[in-house]
Enzyme design. Sequence first.
Site, short mmCIF file in Angstrom:
data_model
loop_
_atom_site.label_atom_id
_atom_site.label_comp_id
_atom_site.label_asym_id
_atom_site.label_seq_id
_atom_site.Cartn_x
_atom_site.Cartn_y
_atom_site.Cartn_z
N ARG A 54 34.42 34.19 37.05
CA ARG A 54 35.20 35.38 37.43
C ARG A 54 36.62 35.01 37.86
NH1 ARG A 54 31.55 37.18 35.01
NH2 ARG A 54 30.20 38.92 35.60
N ASP A 85 32.55 54.38 44.96
CA ASP A 85 32.33 52.97 44.66
C ASP A 85 33.58 52.20 45.04
OD1 ASP A 85 30.02 51.57 42.73
OD2 ASP A 85 31.89 50.42 42.84
#
Length: 284
Positions: free
Chosen positions: A40, A148
């Site tokens: 990532r 979120d």
Amino acid sequence: MIPGASGPLGEADLLRVCDLLYRRTGILVPGNRRSFVERRVLERMRATGAGALPDYMARLRADADGEVQHFVNAFTVNETYFYREAHQLRCLTGSLLGEITAGRAPNDPIRIWSMPCATGEEPYSVAIWLLEHWPTVDAWEIEIVGSDIDTRALAAAEAGRYGARALGRLPPALVSRYFVPEGDGSWRILPELRGSVRFSRRNLVDAVGMAQEGRFDVVFCRNVLIYFDDASRKIAAATLFAALRPGGFLCLGHTESMSRIPSRFRTRRFPEAIVYQRPEDAHE
């Protein structure tokens, strides 16, 4: 390999990255997920043109071009689909809403929160389930909110476009009733249904931001506390408790519970599911 470095992410570098993620989100990355973290970070370094990890960390500290949000987005998990853990939806209409509406006047608002909502399947599932399984749905003013921390997921939720995998648990009749084929194999949820859900960016460990949404009758917070340690879980439990109206209900994922931390929630065992309730007489 990290550009500009002689090898993979070193232990000190790994700790710095994971500490930043933890402070921002409460998510604790297990030590056995080193390759996940490296992958990532490498993706974000390539996206930003950072030649070495110190350059990228400096970019994060400065939050250049909103990189902190991109960094957070890279580590979130958005695995979901329609009608996931449907037993809780059955509990919603079979047990919870009866208690919530008792003593309330018609047209009183009923507020339901999906937090985190990922790409929207959960709050849209709630909307569809209510239309299909709650005969008195039109007698109440229902507000469904999906929140979120991942801005990419929220954009996808607002677009309301889904593939076959996300729709796999929905009966074909419901897909035809509430979705329109897009021609590329995807389906888009009807505009009227998209308009029935409001989406917002919220962080579960940010008490101030969470409080800005007000209080809810039901909160679905499923499959996120498993990524928290006890300290983050305690903070999240407090924000979720504050997010509920007295008597309101919290639905967790089937592998989660409040048993590992001190909790003021009352455990309720209904025929369809185990949920957690904020007592009517509970204070902040």
